[in-house]
Structure formats: structure tokens, C-alpha cells
Design a protein around this motif. Structure first.
Motif, mmCIF file in Angstrom:
data_model
loop_
_atom_site.group_PDB
_atom_site.id
_atom_site.type_symbol
_atom_site.label_atom_id
_atom_site.label_comp_id
_atom_site.label_asym_id
_atom_site.label_seq_id
_atom_site.Cartn_x
_atom_site.Cartn_y
_atom_site.Cartn_z
ATOM 1 N N ASP A 206 0.838 -1.202 0.000
ATOM 2 C CA ASP A 206 0.000 0.000 0.000
ATOM 3 C C ASP A 206 0.874 1.253 0.000
ATOM 4 O O ASP A 206 1.556 1.556 0.979
ATOM 5 C CB ASP A 206 -0.911 -0.002 1.233
ATOM 6 C CG ASP A 206 -1.872 1.188 1.244
ATOM 7 O OD1 ASP A 206 -1.888 1.965 0.257
ATOM 8 O OD2 ASP A 206 -2.607 1.331 2.232
ATOM 9 N N SER A 208 -0.393 4.358 -0.744
ATOM 10 C CA SER A 208 -1.280 5.524 -0.773
ATOM 11 C C SER A 208 -0.764 6.673 0.089
ATOM 12 O O SER A 208 -0.751 7.832 -0.354
ATOM 13 C CB SER A 208 -2.696 5.122 -0.341
ATOM 14 O OG SER A 208 -2.685 4.530 0.948
ATOM 15 N N LEU A 211 2.225 8.331 -1.581
ATOM 16 C CA LEU A 211 1.842 9.097 -2.777
ATOM 17 C C LEU A 211 1.146 10.402 -2.403
ATOM 18 O O LEU A 211 1.330 11.425 -3.067
ATOM 19 C CB LEU A 211 0.933 8.240 -3.666
ATOM 20 C CG LEU A 211 1.626 7.025 -4.293
ATOM 21 C CD1 LEU A 211 0.594 6.081 -4.915
ATOM 22 C CD2 LEU A 211 2.639 7.471 -5.348
ATOM 23 N N ASN A 233 3.520 -1.932 -8.264
ATOM 24 C CA ASN A 233 2.434 -1.557 -7.351
ATOM 25 C C ASN A 233 2.339 -0.050 -7.177
ATOM 26 O O ASN A 233 1.243 0.523 -7.158
ATOM 27 C CB ASN A 233 2.648 -2.221 -5.987
ATOM 28 C CG ASN A 233 2.365 -3.711 -6.014
ATOM 29 O OD1 ASN A 233 1.554 -4.182 -6.800
ATOM 30 N ND2 ASN A 233 3.034 -4.464 -5.152
ATOM 31 N N ALA A 234 3.494 0.612 -7.034
ATOM 32 C CA ALA A 234 3.493 2.059 -6.816
ATOM 33 C C ALA A 234 2.918 2.810 -8.021
ATOM 34 O O ALA A 234 2.134 3.755 -7.858
ATOM 35 C CB ALA A 234 4.908 2.543 -6.519
ATOM 36 N N LYS A 236 0.850 1.656 -10.365
ATOM 37 C CA LYS A 236 -0.583 1.387 -10.488
ATOM 38 C C LYS A 236 -1.380 2.279 -9.525
ATOM 39 O O LYS A 236 -2.427 2.838 -9.900
ATOM 40 C CB LYS A 236 -0.871 -0.088 -10.208
ATOM 41 C CG LYS A 236 -0.457 -1.024 -11.332
ATOM 42 C CD LYS A 236 -0.789 -2.471 -10.986
ATOM 43 C CE LYS A 236 -0.445 -3.404 -12.145
ATOM 44 N NZ LYS A 236 -0.740 -4.829 -11.828
ATOM 45 N N GLN A 237 -0.882 2.426 -8.320
ATOM 46 C CA GLN A 237 -1.592 3.262 -7.350
ATOM 47 C C GLN A 237 -1.431 4.745 -7.674
ATOM 48 O O GLN A 237 -2.348 5.544 -7.445
ATOM 49 C CB GLN A 237 -1.095 2.938 -5.941
ATOM 50 C CG GLN A 237 -1.521 1.540 -5.489
ATOM 51 C CD GLN A 237 -0.878 1.085 -4.192
ATOM 52 O OE1 GLN A 237 -0.812 1.837 -3.226
ATOM 53 N NE2 GLN A 237 -0.405 -0.156 -4.173
ATOM 54 N N ASP A 240 -4.077 5.548 -10.044
ATOM 55 C CA ASP A 240 -5.369 5.710 -9.370
ATOM 56 C C ASP A 240 -5.508 7.104 -8.773
ATOM 57 O O ASP A 240 -6.624 7.639 -8.678
ATOM 58 C CB ASP A 240 -5.511 4.661 -8.258
ATOM 59 C CG ASP A 240 -5.656 3.243 -8.802
ATOM 60 O OD1 ASP A 240 -6.028 3.103 -9.984
ATOM 61 O OD2 ASP A 240 -5.383 2.286 -8.056
ATOM 62 N N PHE A 241 -4.372 7.691 -8.379
ATOM 63 C CA PHE A 241 -4.375 9.047 -7.829
ATOM 64 C C PHE A 241 -4.341 10.107 -8.936
ATOM 65 O O PHE A 241 -4.319 11.298 -8.651
ATOM 66 C CB PHE A 241 -3.172 9.246 -6.909
ATOM 67 C CG PHE A 241 -3.360 8.725 -5.507
ATOM 68 C CD1 PHE A 241 -3.681 9.569 -4.464
ATOM 69 C CD2 PHE A 241 -3.236 7.366 -5.238
ATOM 70 C CE1 PHE A 241 -3.847 9.087 -3.176
ATOM 71 C CE2 PHE A 241 -3.408 6.873 -3.958
ATOM 72 C CZ PHE A 241 -3.726 7.731 -2.918
#
Length: 404
Positions: A206, A208, A211, A233-234, A236-237, A240-241
Motif C-alpha cells: 500500500d 497511498s 503518494l 504496485n506504486a 498502479k496506485q 489511481d491518484f
């Protein structure tokens, strides 16, 4: 007297023929030490083994000589396991050279061992700049781009393009700290400014909160000093942001094509990456990639896997120049350094006295891949001249360099 001389000469000739025949029958053994199932498996792993086999086959087609055997082993990202395999290969199985070794801690340990055994280490997987710095040896050649290049090249490029304020999200171990420190030094030297950073534990899922800190900082560039799965992973997130398509630019400091394909260019579109080889660069790289894909589940090679091919090719060329003598690792590496060489997929290259193999380095921007070719993921931003792509020779503190 004449008959005695003739008999002695005949005996010597027979011994020479016998020794030559024995030499030709004894294969040159090369060990590919890699991560076969862990975090580095996609960027190196079984693909590097396949690339090494291709190099041996291709080289011997045009340069007949002693047969070549490629051995492989899984270091499981454990130094004791990796060194145990290498020791067995060298001591009991006749391995003369070891290549690959993604995981810098293990690569450095293998480099030291091969020096003491007077065999050859060709680092096509590990990225530590210490391999050509204070830990350099006369038995090691470093093929993969290192942490200095990974940090300095994209940093200078982004600052020149207006990205002069940075925020770092870095993995909390030696690799992440080293990358961030070297990038920060390059940033400040270029006139930029570091606005903040955060360290995260390796294998974190995670990102989030990290970020959010990066967004809040207002930095123009968010740099990810994150390996493989963590980078995936970073990013992809970050998508999302809304960060990958916004005013902030996301830069990966250690990224490979397998990472981008895994993420998807619809997500990673616009990200900046650096490497020294891309499968779609020219006709030679495309030909190799097509042959590799036919043998390896349709996948295109990463720059590390391409490096494994080049390393085997150049090693065999050096052994052949030494009349097939493969036991003296230091002499082989000295031969590799002595003059420029050429292989089918990188082209011309040189090897510095510190063991740094020199080829052009490229800065790429991730683009939307065409529907008919999901592996065509990069557009060229800049080809970095060789003399600017690597750490200056006098800055590495390698004891092999005159004056250090």
C-alpha cells in the motif's frame, strides 16, 4: 641421432594432437546464477539462461571451436545459497565463468569469490556501482547499467526538461538509499531541489500514504527508487491518484520492460525510464527479440537478458583469441578490455580498466502500445553519449585505475 630426433619430434607432435583433441572435447562451462522464481525472475532469471544459450549457439555457428555448456542455478536471493552454488561449479564442475546474478549483495560476493578463484564474473544482473568502484576486481566486467547511471541520467534529463523539484519514494534498504543519494546529488548539481522523501519497507503493498505526501509536496517529479514488483504496485496506485497523467511526472529509477508490460501502458503511459537496450531499437535487436520470443513463451527480452547474450558472446571471443585457454580468468578479462569488441545485438562496445562495459544509454517515455504489439512500449527521448552515461573513471575509487 637423426632417428632419435625424429622419434622425439613425432612423440611431441602426437602429444600436441592428443592435447588439442582433449581440449576440443572439453566444453567451456558457463554458469548462469540467477533468481528463478522470486522478484527478479521476470527481468533476468530463466530468460537470462535462454539468452546465454542462444549466444553460445550463435557464436559457435560462426566461430567453431570448443563446445560450450550453459549451467544454471537459483540463488533464491540468499548469499550463502548463491556462493555455495558457485563454489561447487568452480571446484567440482569445471565452470570458468559466472554471469547474471541479479541482487547486488550476492553479485559483490560472487565477484570477490571469482577473483580469488581466478575465474571470470560477468555482471549482467546486479546493478551496484561498487562492482566498478571500490569493490572492482581484475576478473569482473559489469554489463548492466548501475545505480550511478540509473540515478544520474534520468535526473539530468528531467531537470533539463523543467522538472527541477523532486520528491523521492525509496525502498528502505541499501539499494533505495543509494539510488536516492546519487539522484539527489545529480539533482542539486543540475540546479534542482529536493522537496522531500519517504522510505518504505521492501515488498510494501500500500503506497497511498506515500503518494499523498508526494502530491502534497508540490514537486514536479516523483521519483520511485523501487525495484520490480514494488515499482509496479506504486505506479498502479499513482495512476489511481491521477498522478501519471497530471502535471507531476513519475520517474522510475530502476525499470525494465517486463515491469511496463505487467503494469500496462494505459497505466504507465508518460513514465520516464532509462536503460541500455530495447528490443525495438533496430533490425538487429528486433531479429534477436523475435528469435528469443519463439523460444521463451512469446516474451521479448529485457535489457538484462540481452546483456547475458552479449556477455557470453564477448567472453567466448576472448577465450578464442587466447587459443581456447579458459583457465586464467584475469587473462581473459584483460583480453576483453584490450580492444573494442562487437556483438550482434549491442554492436560495438569497450570495457574500461575498472571493468565498466560501455555502450550508449537511452532515456525513454512510456507510450500507449499499439493493439497489435503490446511489447512496443517506449518512444525515445534521448540517446545519452557514452562519455556522459557512466560515472567518470576517476570518481569510482577503483584500485585498478591509475591514480586511484
Amino acid at each position: 641421432m637423426k632417428w632419435h630426433s625424429l622419434a622425439a619430434g613425432l612423440a611431441l607432435a602426437l602429444l600436441s594432437v592428443s592435447a588439442q583433441a582433449q581440449s576440443e572435447q572439453t566444453p567451456i562451462r558457463i554458469g548462469v546464477l540467477s533468481d528463478m522464481s522470486g522478484g527478479f525472475a521476470d527481468v533476468s532469471g530463466p530468460g537470462s539462461v535462454e539468452a546465454a544459450k542462444m549466444a553460445a549457439e550463435d557464436y559457435r555457428k560462426s566461430h567453431p571451436g570448443r563446445p560450450v555448456e550453459i549451467l544454471s542455478g537459483d540463488h533464491q536471493n540468499k548469499a550463502d545459497v548463491g556462493l555455495g552454488l558457485v563454489r561447487r561449479w568452480v571446484d567440482t564442475e569445471g565452470v570458468e565463468a559466472v554471469i547474471d546474478v541479479p541482487n547486488s549483495a550476492i553479485a559483490l560476493a560472487v565477484s570477490d569469490f571469482m577473483k580469488n578463484a581466478n575465474k571470470v564474473f560477468l555482471g549482467t544482473g546486479g546493478v551496484s556501482s561498487q562492482l566498478t568502484g571500490e569493490r572492482c576486481t581484475p576478473n569482473t566486467v559489469h554489463y548492466s547499467i548501475d545505480t550511478w547511471t540509473m540515478a544520474n541520467v534520468p535526473t539530468r534529463t528531467m531537470v533539463k526538461d523543467g522538472g527541477d523539484t523532486w520528491f523521492y519514494i525509496s525502498t528502505d534498504y541499501a539499494f533505495g538509499h543509494d539510488m536516492e543519494a546519487q539522484s539527489t546529488a545529480a539533482l542539486e548539481k543540475a540546479g534542482g531541489k529536493k522537496l522531500g522523501s519517504v522510505a518504505y519497507p521492501l515488498g510494501n503493498l500500500d503506497f497511498s500514504s506515500f503518494l499523498v505526501q508526494a502530491q502534497t509536496s508540490g514537486a514536479k517529479v516523483v521519483a520511485l527508487a523501487a525495484p520490480n514488483g514494488d515499482f509496479v504496485n506504486a505506479v498502479k496506485q499513482a495512476a489511481d491518484f491521477g498522478m501519471t497523467q497530471g502535471d507531476q511526472k513519475v520517474v522510475g529509477l530502476a525499470v525494465y520492460i517486463s515491469d511496463i508490460v505487467s503494469i500496462g501502458t494505459n497505466v504507465a503511459n508518460g513514465a520516464i525510464v532509462t536503460n541500455n537496450w530495447y528490443w525495438n531499437l533496430n533490425d538487429q535487436t528486433r531479429d534477436f527479440a523475435n528469435r528469443f520470443a519463439e523460444r521463451f513463451k512469446g516474451k521479448v527480452p529485457t535489457s538484462l537478458q540481452a546483456g547475458a547474450y552479449a556477455a557470453v558472446w564477448q567472453y567466448l571471443a576472448a577465450v578464442d583469441e587466447l587459443d581456447g585457454k579458459s583457465s586464467d580468468g584475469k587473462a581473459i578479462v584483460a583480453k576483453m578490455k584490450a580492444s573494442p569488441s562487437e556483438d550482434p545485438i549491442f554492436g560495438k562496445s569497450t570495457i574500461r580498466e575498472d571493468g565498466r562495459r560501455m555502450t550508449p544509454v537511452y532515456v525513454w517515455r512510456v507510450k500507449e502500445a499499439p493493439a497489435d504489439n503490446p511489447n512496443d512500449v517506449y518512444e525515445l527521448v534521448q540517446e545519452v553519449p557514452v562519455d556522459q552515461a557512466y560515472r567518470p573513471l576517476n570518481e569510482g575509487k577503483c584500485p585498478l585505475v591509475t591514480g586511484n
